[in-house]
Each structure stands twice: as structure tokens, then as C-alpha cells.
Design an enzyme around this catalytic site. Structure first.
Site, PDB file in Angstrom:
ATOM      1  N   GLU A 297      -5.963  -8.521  -3.594  1.00  0.00           N
ATOM      2  CA  GLU A 297      -6.838  -7.925  -2.582  1.00  0.00           C
ATOM      3  C   GLU A 297      -7.838  -8.897  -1.964  1.00  0.00           C
ATOM      4  OE1 GLU A 297      -6.171  -4.950  -0.662  1.00  0.00           O
ATOM      5  OE2 GLU A 297      -5.700  -4.533  -2.748  1.00  0.00           O
TER       6      GLU A 297
ATOM      7  N   THR B 264       0.817  -1.218   0.000  1.00  0.00           N
ATOM      8  CA  THR B 264       0.000   0.000   0.000  1.00  0.00           C
ATOM      9  C   THR B 264       0.854   1.272   0.000  1.00  0.00           C
ATOM     10  OG1 THR B 264      -1.641  -1.275   1.257  1.00  0.00           O
ATOM     11  CG2 THR B 264      -2.011   1.084   1.104  1.00  0.00           C
TER      12      THR B 264
ATOM     13  N   THR C  52      -3.590   0.768  -3.216  1.00  0.00           N
ATOM     14  CA  THR C  52      -2.916  -0.487  -2.888  1.00  0.00           C
ATOM     15  C   THR C  52      -3.083  -1.551  -3.967  1.00  0.00           C
ATOM     16  OG1 THR C  52      -2.713  -2.183  -1.163  1.00  0.00           O
ATOM     17  CG2 THR C  52      -4.936  -1.410  -1.665  1.00  0.00           C
TER      18      THR C  52
ATOM     19  N   SER D 271      -8.067  -1.660   6.119  1.00  0.00           N
ATOM     20  CA  SER D 271      -7.654  -0.770   7.212  1.00  0.00           C
ATOM     21  C   SER D 271      -7.260   0.615   6.716  1.00  0.00           C
ATOM     22  CB  SER D 271      -6.466  -1.379   7.963  1.00  0.00           C
ATOM     23  OG  SER D 271      -6.844  -2.548   8.639  1.00  0.00           O
TER      24      SER D 271
END
Length: 557
Positions: free
Chosen positions: A414, A377, A395, A442
Site C-alpha cells: 500500500e 482490490t 485491498t 481512490s
């Protein structure tokens, strides 16, 4: 004691020179990306334009972390309206995905590392549709202009820095099974030396096509076929990601999640990101304590942050997921009365020792289940002279994502952000895999407003689930401890393993280990980590900050 800790802090942090306070600023984790944002601002673009140019440039120079083969979250303050908006460009699971996607034939969850590499982990990329939505609503320069810096880097080449060199070298064993990415980033069979020049002409060609043809040139036609073929023919775990999956993808503008902390209004990204909700819950739990009086050099301050962290992450694991698929009690998690009950569990003289999820208002009964989340990321911030503020986290998930490449772009992994076991104790897990669902994240791009309603701080970070704590630390540093953007991102980081506190080796917080242990904490020391970027208002204007643990920089136009 305080004087010794201050000296340790000075030794621990060799700060890059912050951008000089001015009307506008950009900050990114790679100098070439920051320069792209700077170029766009100089050409008359606004903060939205600069952020998108940085996202594209990072696709080229930071392929291990982010890019158009992945997704992101975008938070924007519109100076013309005074409103804050958020855009969700998170990747989606393809239509073929089922809750059993990451289970072995005997019904057990796959090993995380086994699931990462190959086609099984690839979600439908979201960044180009996100860019389309951002440009349509806020963009100032022509769409194609934003691609110029990235195209130049891809076609003319860019210099390999120490971070990319190290990440490529670490992949040598794995890439024996992935010849396409090895040929691109490890020509000759070894990692390019620091200072060597890399070119990516295939990516340059793709960027030119999207610059000319718009987002549809990415999600339909030749590029869509190349992306689908890469997943279907993956050396490991070949899977279905179809042309229909790609054509159907849309970024979504979602309501921001906002809270107040000591008279400041703070806004960020809602589900499927857990970032804002968890950061804001931690802030709410520590607000009753005089953090300013305790100060950054006091172990009691870090004890309180650590206790609130462990309680908030317990709630995160139980309740957060994609709100399009599960009921996420964001309002309940941030309800002042509920946060007060959680804060009441925190004692100033001892650790709680046991941290379980609570029952926020409106919550359905849930069993906590922690997803895997890798530490790739990147983050970037842009502020323009008109007062627009953009903060975005982007990311491809882990280092080089799925290890698959299509038209020179690295494809994300992902889907491994989903919880692999679809049920726990007989109940469905909120973050289990489902077709069309976005995995929990997050990422926490955040904007802070002063009591007069003016944006004064923007921040975000990279690093998996540690992102939440990097952003939390920066907010406390700014609001409670009066630090500028550079000082805020440079402070040591705190995280956890089980119920133990994880502190950075060689940092002032490591020196507090005896005091933290006396409060009942187990303490683990790990090498320094962090990759945050920020911008903050000062009396002289905006100044940027870039994490000294990264190669990032902040620049003024």
C-alpha cells in the site's frame, strides 16, 4: 443509431442473474465470499457481521486482491438510528518511513514496479482493527462466529477459479525471488489449474488465533513478530516495520462526506480516500445537464462525463491526501459555487482540451503530483432484513501486494500509493510519505438515500484510480438512467490517459468513438475492465448486482 447501440449493449453484456429482490442481499467479487455473507445473515447476523465475514473469506479465496494483510474503508447505514458512519482502516506508514523512502541514491523517484515487490512497500495492515471497530459498534453475532467460513475455506481448501489461475501464472517470473509465496500458491512450480484445490493451513491457524484472541492476537505476540520478520527479511528492499508500529495501529471512525444530487443524498468516505470527494465533484459538474434526457446511448452524455472526470481528477491530484497530515479542502472542492465554476468550463459541443486544477475555497497553493496506484482490490455489499446497509472496499493494493507472506497471509504494497517525489516545484507534495501517514486512495464505498431519507443504493468497486469512474457510472446509471443494480454495474466504463478518453473494447461507448472524436476527444480503446458490486432497492425489495467482467455474484439469504 440508438437502436444499433442498444443491440451492441445487449451483445456486449452477458449479465449474471441478479439476486431476486428480497429483504436482504449480499454481493461480492467471489462467490465463496458472497456465500460467507449469506451464511452469516442466515445465522442471524446483521449487515456489519456479513461484511466482515466476506472480508475474511476474501483473504483466503482472493489473495491477489485483498485480505487481512491489507486495509479498507467501511461505510454503514445504521437502521436503528438512521445515521451513516464511515470507518478508516487504511494502512499506515511505519515510524521509520521518511519522505525520501522511494528515492534512489541519486535522488530520483524509484520505478513503480521496483518499489512494489519487497519490504519497502508494506504498510501496517488495518483490516483487523477495522473489523474490531465495526463489530464493537454494530456487530450482532459473536466475534468468533464471523471467522467460521474463512477458516473452513483455508483449512478444507477452495477451488482455483480462472482469475486466480491467471494472476498466479503472471507471477511466475517475479516469484523466483519470493519462494515463500511461490510455495504457497504455485506448488510444483506451475500455477494450479482451474478447478484444482488449494489449502492454506497457516492462514487457517492465524484466523483461529484471531477468532479466539481478538484483534490483539493479530497486532501483538507471535503474529506481529512474524509480520515484522517478513518485512525485515524480505528478498528485496528489506525494511523496518516494528512491533511498536503494529501495536499502535487503530482504525478511525471519520465523518462521512455527503452531497446531494437531483434530490438524492449520497454519502461516502473522506480523506485519506479521494473517492467520495472526486465522485461527488463530478456529479456536481454534470448536474446542470439533463442526463436523463440524453440517456446512456448518447455520446453527448459520455462527453459530459468525460469532461467532468478530467477536471475533477486534476483537483484530486492537487489537493487530496491524509487529512491528519495536510489540510484537505473537501468542503471547498464540493462548494456549490466552486463546482459551478468548474462546470462552466464544460461545453456541450467541444472538449476543453486542457484540464488544470482549480482553486477551491480554503485551499492552500499546491502543485499537482499523481501517485501510482495499482489495480487490485475488491468490494462487497451487505443489506439485512432490519434495513442496515454495509458497503466496504478492501485491498492489498497490487496483485499479491508486496509478494511477502506472513502466517499464510499476503502483505500489502500500500505504501506505493504515496507519491514517490516528496516535493514538486519546491513545494511539499500533499501525498508524500511520512511516518504514521495513510496513503491516498481512490476507494469509494458509497450509499445513496432517496428524498425521503431511505437508503436505496449501495455501490463500490475495485481497480485503482478507475474505481472513481466505476462508481460514478453506477450512480448516474441508477439515478439518471433508472437502471437496477445489475444493469448499473454492467454498463461500460470510461477512464482517461493523459487527456484522452479510454473506452472499453467491444462496448457501446467504443461505437461512439467517431462522435467523441468529432467533439475534439482523443479516444483510446482498451480491453474491458471493471469489478464493481452493488445492491439496490426495488419495489419488491433489495436486489444485488455483480460486475459481469468479474466472477462475482449477488445472493439472497
Amino acid at each position: 443509431m440508438r437502436r444499433c447501440l442498444s443491440l451492441l449493449l445487449a451483445l456486449f453484456l452477458v449479465l449474471p442473474a441478479p439476486a431476486v429482490a428480497a429483504e436482504a442481499v449480499v454481493s461480492a467479487a467471489d462467490p465463496r465470499a458472497a456465500a460467507a455473507g449469506q451464511q452469516i445473515l442466515r445465522a442471524g447476523g446483521n449487515a456489519a457481521d456479513a461484511a466482515m465475514a466476506m472480508m475474511l473469506a476474501l483473504t483466503v479465496v482472493e489473495p491477489q486482491s485483498s485480505g487481512i494483510g491489507g486495509g479498507g474503508f467501511f461505510v454503514y447505514h445504521d437502521a436503528a438510528t438512521g445515521a451513516v458512519a464511515t470507518v478508516d482502516g487504511r494502512e499506515k506508514a511505519p515510524a521509520a518511513a521518511t519522505p525520501e523512502r522511494f528515492l534512489t541514491p541519486d535522488g530520483a523517484p524509484m520505478g513503480f514496479r521496483d518499489a512494489v515487490a519487497g519490504g519497502l512497500s508494506v504498510g501496517v495492515p488495518g483490516n483487523i482493527r477495522l473489523m474490531e471497530a465495526v463489530h464493537a459498534k454494530w456487530g450482532k453475532l459473536p466475534w468468533a462466529k464471523l471467522f467460521d467460513p474463512a477458516i473452513r475455506l483455508a483449512e478444507d481448501g477452495f477451488v482455483v477459479n480462472r482469475t486466480l489461475n491467471g494472476r498466479i501464472a503472471a507471477m511466475a517470473g517475479l516469484w523466483k525471488d519470493f519462494p515463500e509465496i511461490a510455495a504457497l500458491y504455485m506448488p510444483g512450480g506451475t500455477a494450479p489449474a482451474v478447478g484444482a484445490t488449494l489449502r492454506n493451513p497457516a492462514l487457517g491457524t492465524l484466523l483461529r488465533a484471531v477468532a479466539t484472541g481478538g484483534a490483539d492476537a493479530f497486532y501483538t505476540g507471535a503474529n506481529a513478530r512474524a509480520l515484522a520478520d517478513a518485512v525485515a527479511n524480505a528478498p528485496r528492499h528489506p525494511s523496518a516495520l516494528t512491533l511498536d508500529d503494529l501495536a499502535a495501529y487503530r482504525a478511525v471512525e471519520r465523518p462521512p462526506v455527503c452531497t446531494t444530487y437531483r434530490l438524492y443524498r449520497i454519502c461516502g468516505m473522506g480523506p485519506p480516500s479521494s473517492g467520495a470527494t472526486t465522485v461527488f465533484q463530478i456529479l456536481g459538474m454534470i448536474e446542470r445537464f439533463d442526463m436523463a434526457a440524453l440517456g446512456k446511448d448518447n455520446p453527448d452524455a459520455w462527453h459530459l462525463i468525460g469532461e467532468a472526470m478530467l477536471l475533477a481528477y486534476a483537483d484530486r491530484d492537487a489537493y487530496l491526501g491524509d487529512s491528519d497530515f495536510v489540510a484537505v479542502p473537501v468542503a471547498g472542492l464540493l462548494d456549490p459555487a466552486y463546482v459551478k465554476t468548474r462546470s462552466a468550463l464544460i461545453a456541450t459541443d467541444r472538449s476543453l482540451g486542457r484540464y488544470e486544477a482549480g482553486t477551491p475555497p480554503g485551499a492552500q497553493p499546491r502543485t499537482p503530483a499523481t501517485p501510482g496506484e495499482d489495480g487490485g482490490t475488491t468490494h462487497f455489499v451487505a443489506v439485512d432484513a432490519a434495513g442496515n446497509v454495509a458497503t466496504m472496499t478492501s485491498t492489498v493494493e497490487g496483485a499479491f501486494g508486496s509478494q511477502l507472506v506472513a502466517n499464510g497471509m499476503v502483505l500489502n504494497n500500500e505504501l506505493t500509493d504515496f507519491t514517490f517525489a516528496p516535493e514538486k516545484d519546491g513545494a511539499p507534495v500533499a501525498n508524500r510519505v511520512e511516518a504514521g501517514k495513510r496513503p491516498l486512495s481512490s476507494m469509494a464505498p458509497t450509499i445513496v438515500y432517496d428524498p425521503a431519507g431511505r437508503p436505496v443504493f449501495a455501490i463500490g468497486a475495485a481497480g485503482g484510480k478507475t474505481i472513481i469512474m466505476q462508481v460514478l457510472k453506477g450512480l448516474v446509471a441508477r439515478i439518471d438512467w433508472g437502471l437496477d443494480a445489475q444493469q448499473a454495474v454492467a454498463l461500460p466504463n470510461l477512464y482517461f490517459s493523459g487527456t484522452a478518453l479510454v473506452v472499453e473494447a467491444g462496448s457501446p461507448v467504443e461505437a461512439m468513438t467517431p462522435a467523441l472524436k468529432a467533439l475534439g476527444h482523443a479516444v483510446i480503446t482498451r480491453p474491458a475492465w471493471g469489478k464493481a458490486n452493488a445492491a439496490g432497492w426495488t419495489a419488491a425489495g433489495w436486489a444485488g448486482g455483480a460486475d459481469p467482467r468479474s466472477e462475482g455474484v449477488a445472493l439472497n439469504p
